[in-house]
Structures are given as C-alpha cells and as structure tokens.
Write an enzyme that holds these catalytic residues in place. Structure first.
Site, PDB file in Angstrom:
ATOM      1  N   LYS A  40     -12.076 -18.492 -58.907  1.00  0.00           N
ATOM      2  CA  LYS A  40     -12.170 -18.432 -60.364  1.00  0.00           C
ATOM      3  C   LYS A  40     -11.403 -17.256 -60.979  1.00  0.00           C
ATOM      4  O   LYS A  40     -10.734 -17.432 -62.003  1.00  0.00           O
ATOM      5  CB  LYS A  40     -13.643 -18.405 -60.787  1.00  0.00           C
ATOM      6  CG  LYS A  40     -14.368 -19.709 -60.496  1.00  0.00           C
ATOM      7  CD  LYS A  40     -15.813 -19.666 -60.948  1.00  0.00           C
ATOM      8  CE  LYS A  40     -16.519 -20.977 -60.616  1.00  0.00           C
ATOM      9  NZ  LYS A  40     -17.920 -20.989 -61.091  1.00  0.00           N
ATOM     10  N   ASP A  82     -18.580 -23.021 -67.369  1.00  0.00           N
ATOM     11  CA  ASP A  82     -19.854 -22.591 -66.769  1.00  0.00           C
ATOM     12  C   ASP A  82     -20.750 -21.980 -67.836  1.00  0.00           C
ATOM     13  O   ASP A  82     -21.983 -22.089 -67.774  1.00  0.00           O
ATOM     14  CB  ASP A  82     -19.615 -21.551 -65.670  1.00  0.00           C
ATOM     15  CG  ASP A  82     -19.145 -22.172 -64.363  1.00  0.00           C
ATOM     16  OD1 ASP A  82     -19.338 -23.388 -64.188  1.00  0.00           O
ATOM     17  OD2 ASP A  82     -18.593 -21.442 -63.528  1.00  0.00           O
TER      18      ASP A  82
END
Length: 481
Positions: A282, A318
């Site tokens: 990420k 997220d």
C-alpha cells in the site's frame, strides 16, 4: 478451451476423477498417463472421458513420473491415439518418433521448466515449431511479475498454434488471459486439492468466475496486488459484479513480492485499468501514482489505483470500509467516541487507514506492533501514541482494532489480543475478513464487547473501488462461491 488435468495413482482412482471432471465446465481433459501403474488401461481411460482427450506421458526429466524408458512411454501415447485421443502431447525428442503415427490426433510438441522462465524462451519455442508437430506448448514457472509478462508475449511470437502458461500462484494471469493472447488452451483442476501443477485454478473458477472464454485483448483488467493474495475473496466479488452488470471486465489476483517490478512491467503488458492493493504494497502504490487523493496522502498509503486520463490515481477506500460501519454501530447505540482511547494493532498500510478513521470518529489513537520502530514512523506522521505490544494488552481501551493478518485463514486459532483484555462496553474491529468471525472477535463478543468484522470493511471498501473504476454502484452479491 478450458482443459481439466486429470491424474491418479490407480486406474480405479483415475476413473473416479474422470467422472468428477465430467461434471465440471471444461472443453477437454488432459490425461496424465505417466501417473498410473497400469499402462494396459490406457484405452479404457481415453474412452471413459466425456470430453476430447489430451494424452500426456511425461518422463521424469520433464517433470513427469513415468518409470520406464522412452520407447515404452511413446508406445503409451500411440495407444492413446489409437483409442481416440484428440491431442497427443510429446516432448521435443518424441516428436520425430510420433510424427505420422498418431492418426487424426493433433500432435503437440512441449517443453516444461519447473525452475523458472528461461531467458531463451522465444528461441526454444521457435525450435519446437521447427519440429514435425501441429502445435507447440510451453509451461514455465513464474518467479516474478516479469515472467508472466514474458510468457504472454512469447505466446504471440509462436509460428504454430501455441499453448502457453506460467505455473505458480504468480502465473495465474497467464491462465486467465492466455487465450486472449492466442493460447489454444488454459489448464485447470477438478477442484481444490486436485491440482496437478502449481497454481492451477479450478475449471469452475476459470469458466464462471473469470469467464476466460469471453476475454479479449480489449477486455479491461482489474486485480488485487499483494503478497499473499490467496486468502482474498475480492476476485469473486468483483467478477460477480461485472457479470451481474454485463460488463466486459475481469479481476485477477496478482501475487507479487515486488510492487515496484509489477508496476514497472504489468500495466503496459496487459489492459490494466485498476488495482486493489493489499499487504505489503500500500505505501508503494501511493508513491507510484501520479495523482493522489487527499485521504490517501494523509494516510500515507493507497489500497486503490485507478487509470485516469491524467495517469494513475491513488485512493484509500479502506477509510470508507472502517469509518462507515463503526459510525453506523455507534450511532445506533448512541455511543460517543470523542476522546475514547483506541488501540490499533499493526504497522502497515491498513493500520494507517483504520487509525485515521478512528481519529475522524474522535478517538485518541495508540499503535502497538511487534515492529515498534515502524509503528513510531506511522504514529509520528499522524500524531498518535505508541506502546509496546505486551504492555498495550493490559491497557484500558474503549476500542481495539486488529490490522494485522493474525487470525487469517488458515491460522484461524490465533489472536493478537488476549481474551482477558476484553470487557463489556468495548468495541472490537478486525480487518481480517477470512474467516468472518475470527478468534479476536469471538473472544470480544463473549466478554460483552461490540464487534465489527472485516467482511463489513471488505464489502464497503470494495464497493467504493468498483464505483471509482466503473462509475457504477456495485450490485448486491449474495454468494461468493
């Protein structure tokens, strides 16, 4: 064509496996005849298949298990041809002995490499094409993203009809996209546990989830970039949504140890339009993108990449996946999280998103991780506190969130937080979504704590990704099987 590979250690088991294969969605059956000890049963096996047969009998030097000499092995292939096999696959040294003797069967010259993808792959395919065979085939092993790129490119260089793929989890993209690049077949197993080569998906997944027979070079490709990726069900969710909306698109799990190498080669090699990004890539995804959303910049990590007219855009969905379900739960219970002490376990990209969501909800966030230095790097950026993991287990927390893989399938008996640390009135959040009810959540619930599971986060963040990629709302999917 989807071809199911079938093998067994006895005729009885081979016939049983053929029966199972006959009920699966496939166009052909590959019979690995080197795996049985009763070569006299070749005719029975060929005639028992409900699909056209690809007969294979590989020597041990080519990764097979045939115990006899080459003459005996070739005799088995000729018997398979006489029994009606549609395709006869031989090693390079076999072709001159089989040419002109297999009747109407298509003769395939093959090479296997279980160690890697050879640098001279294109030259070796050219050499195979020079043999008196009808088709050529190569099965190499994918060790890195570039191997899959090279395998797909090599298919297009063949001067004869070609079957090509890269084995291993990292090579799944070649099994899904291979036919679009010109491969005449892609190979599958009957069901999980029946794999005959590394990384083999099921025929049902290839046919009904990935819809490989409908993919073309123009099909937009999306996927999950991470290591590991096997635990994720995102490929089922997104592909089901594409199918429900009748969109020409496919979503593929991409296991890659190096995000940098994947992003350097794969986007230009395939029609890649978007990526979900998971552990441990990420932060790298954020730095690679040319456009970055405010939330991704603030969090310092991206779980979503989208190809736009201005280049690749990084987002962090997220945040939606964490904020929305916790906000819904606390609003329903009239719970105020302002200044509530929250422990976030972990020090990765998901940790940043979860901690940021809890900050927006009013919590005072503290990180705890085995890698304390990494936790401090994240905390200093976000103005959070850090505690040693063992000390944090005994803290007085209102919220505890797990952002590590601890408790993820198959290690479902593990938990990053002790059962004794839970009490009534606490809130537990777990980013793990497979299984849905982890030991972490189960122990929290047993102590009277409220829980939000990883499936909630998974579905919400995935829906936001789908909207960013396609402009459509994700339809409600009731089954991921």
């Amino acid at each position: 064509m989807i071809c199911i590979s079938v093998s067994a250690d006895s005729v009885h088991n081979f016939l049983r496996n053929l029966e199972k294969a006959g009920s699966e969605p496939a166009d052909a059956h590959e019979l690995l005849l080197d795996t049985i000890q009763e070569p006299f049963a070749v005719e029975q096996l060929v005639k028992s298949s409900r699909r056209p047969v690809v007969a294979v009998c590989r020597s041990r030097r080519e990764g097979g298990s045939f115990p006899g000499d080459d003459e005996a092995r070739r005799a088995i292939l000729l018997r398979a041809a006489a029994a009606g096999a549609a395709y006869i696959e031989g090693e390079a040294a076999d072709i001159v002995h089989l040419s002109g003797k297999v009747g109407k069967a298509t003769l395939i010259a093959s090479l296997y490499d279980y160690h890697g993808t050879p640098d001279n792959l294109i030259r070796r395919i050219k050499e195979l094409a020079g043999l008196p065979a009808d088709w050529v085939k190569f099965c190499v092993t994918c060790r890195r993203p570039l191997d899959s790129v090279r395998a797909l490119g090599a298919i297009q260089t063949a001067t004869k009809p070609c079957i090509g793929l890269a084995m291993g989890d990292e090579g799944l993209v070649t099994r899904v996209l291979g036919q679009a690049y010109g491969s005449r077949m892609t190979y599958a197993c009957i069901a999980p546990g029946y794999e005959t080569t590394p990384g083999q998906p099921t025929a049902r997944d290839l046919a009904r989830v990935f819809r490989v027979n409908d993919i073309s070079l123009d099909t937009p490709v999306y996927g999950l970039l991470g290591d590991p990726v096997a635990q994720s069900r995102g490929y089922r969710l997104h592909n089901a949504a594409f199918a429900r909306l009748n969109l020409d698109a496919v979503y593929i799990p991409f296991r890659a140890g190096s995000a940098e190498e994947f992003l350097a080669y794969m986007p230009d090699a395939i029609n890649l339009n978007g990526l979900s990004v998971t552990i441990p890539h990420k932060p790298a995804a954020l730095t690679w993108a040319t456009i970055r959303s405010e939330s991704a910049e603030r969090i310092g990590a991206a779980n979503t990449l989208t190809l736009t007219e201005g280049g690749w855009r990084a987002d962090n969905t997220d945040l939606h996946g964490v904020f929305e379900p916790i906000k819904s739960l606390t609003d329903a219970q009239s719970i105020n999280l302002t200044n509530a002490p929250a422990l976030v376990i972990g020090a990765g990209g998901t940790t940043r998103a979860v901690g940021f969501a809890l900050t927006l909800l009013g919590c005072k966030v503290t990180l705890a991780a085995r890698n304390t230095k990494k936790a401090w790097r994240i905390a200093s950026r976000m103005d959070w506190d850090v505690e040693e993991l063992e000390e944090a287990h005994h803290g007085n927390w209102k919220v505890v969130a797990n952002t590590t893989p601890v408790g993820m399938y198959p290690n479902i008996d593990a938990s990053p937080f002790p059962a004794s640390g839970w009490h009534e009135g606490m809130l537990a959040f777990d980013a793990v979504h497979n299984p849905q009810q982890t030991r972490f959540l189960r122990e929290a619930m047993e102590a009277g704590a409220m829980t939000v599971d990883g499936v909630e986060m998974f579905l919400r963040q995935a829906a936001e990704q789908f909207r960013l990629w396609t402009g459509h709302d994700m339809p409600r999917i009731t089954s991921l099987t």
